[in-house]
Write an enzyme that holds these catalytic residues in place. Structure first.
Site, PDB file in Angstrom:
ATOM      1  N   ASP A  44       0.853  -1.140  -0.119  1.00  0.00           N
ATOM      2  CA  ASP A  44      -0.065  -0.046   0.102  1.00  0.00           C
ATOM      3  C   ASP A  44       1.045   1.154  -0.171  1.00  0.00           C
ATOM      4  OD1 ASP A  44      -3.155  -0.899   0.912  1.00  0.00           O
ATOM      5  OD2 ASP A  44      -1.679  -2.028   1.806  1.00  0.00           O
ATOM      6  N   THR A 112      -6.752  -4.630   0.061  1.00  0.00           N
ATOM      7  CA  THR A 112      -5.803  -5.204   0.904  1.00  0.00           C
ATOM      8  C   THR A 112      -5.859  -6.495   1.490  1.00  0.00           C
ATOM      9  OG1 THR A 112      -5.180  -2.593   0.876  1.00  0.00           O
ATOM     10  CG2 THR A 112      -4.150  -4.359   2.721  1.00  0.00           C
ATOM     11  N   LYS A 205     -14.860  -5.718  -8.873  1.00  0.00           N
ATOM     12  CA  LYS A 205     -16.309  -5.898  -9.080  1.00  0.00           C
ATOM     13  C   LYS A 205     -16.819  -5.042 -10.225  1.00  0.00           C
ATOM     14  CE  LYS A 205     -16.976  -6.657  -4.171  1.00  0.00           C
ATOM     15  NZ  LYS A 205     -15.802  -5.773  -3.369  1.00  0.00           N
TER      16      LYS A 205
END
Length: 292
Positions: A44, A112, A205
């Site tokens: 990240d 994550t 998605k």
């Protein structure tokens, strides 16, 4: 658009390098509103640094909102050579807008939790450019397969909607953690043949609604999220869908503004090549749960 694509790819290189080196250094950074532990990894942070400074050096006057905090002590010089890929040149007509009307939203590592579980197919890096709060440019990059989808509203794209949809018994893609909550209402709403697809990552998605040549990409007709969600998770997907004639709104059909606060309170429903208004009218029960 060109620098947004490059930023997503460069961030993705860091995400992939950290995961393959298995040096995630994962730690908890707090809890979500639902009480789930939020993870933070080296992937990240390194992706965020690379993406943020590349965009900032290219457009210093533009506001950039990111999921992760940027530590100025770790500033790095990442310059953009201003090269624009031929694919973008051929499809996009440039237009000028005032810098103060632009807000950039970056998600340096979407999914994550799945990243820590080594569920690599769900992981994306994303960049979104909003003008006066409306999502205009969206980039969704999958680091582990090097696939990148991009689109610009009233411009062009390198991705298309899927051609086949079933409005009567749609396949609904939802967060893994919300699958049970959505399934019961979805089956009441759309019928017992409705297929619920639990998945990680908002970027993944949205890609499920599109024609994506990826062996690890599931296909869905509708994307529903019933709780609070951050705007850097959804802005890029919103822009891509808008560019292709699709829709992403709150569960009550309101457009989501990408200015101001970093959160969207009203849940979301996303679709393309379907009657979006009719879908919203079928979902009276879900909105009640979105603020909990």
């Amino acid at each position: 658009l060109a620098v947004s694509v490059l930023a997503a790819v460069r961030g993705g290189e860091e995400v992939k390098r950290v995961r393959e080196g298995n040096v995630l250094n994962a730690k908890a950074k707090g809890k979500t509103r639902e009480g789930a532990e939020e993870q933070l990894t080296s992937g990240d942070l390194l992706s965020n640094r690379r993406m943020f400074y590349l965009l900032k050096s290219a457009f210093p006057a533009v506001q950039i909102n990111s999921e992760e905090r940027v530590d100025t002590a770790e500033q790095e010089t990442v310059s953009w050579d201003r090269a624009i890929p031929e694919e973008i040149k051929q499809k996009i007509q440039p237009k000028e807008v005032p810098a103060e009307s632009v807000t950039v939203w970056i998600d340096p590592l979407d999914a994550t939790q799945e990243y820590t579980e080594d569920l690599r197919q769900y992981v994306t890096t994303m960049v979104c450019v909003a003008v006066n709060g409306k999502p205009v440019i969206g980039v969704i990059h999958k680091p582990f397969s090097a696939y990148t989808a991009w689109a610009m509203v009233e411009g062009g794209s390198n991705v298309k909607p899927r051609s086949s949809y079933n409005e009567k018994t749609p396949r609904i893609i939802v967060s893994r953690s919300h699958a049970g909550k959505v399934e019961q209402v979805a089956r009441q709403t759309f019928g017992n043949k409705t297929v619920i697809i639990p998945a990680g990552g908002a970027g993944y998605k949205v890609l499920a609604l599109l024609d994506v040549a990826e062996k690890n990409q599931e296909e869905a007709d509708v994307y529903i999220h019933v709780t609070y969600i951050k705007k850097w998770d959804i802005c890029a997907g919103n822009a891509v869908l808008r560019a292709l004639g699709g829709h992403m709104t709150t569960l009550t059909g309101e457009e989501i503004s990408y200015t101001g606060s970093d959160g969207n309170e009203g849940g979301l429903i996303a679709s393309i090549n379907m009657n979006h208004k009719a879908l919203i009218e079928k979902l009276p029960d879900l909105e009640k749960t979105s603020h909990k």
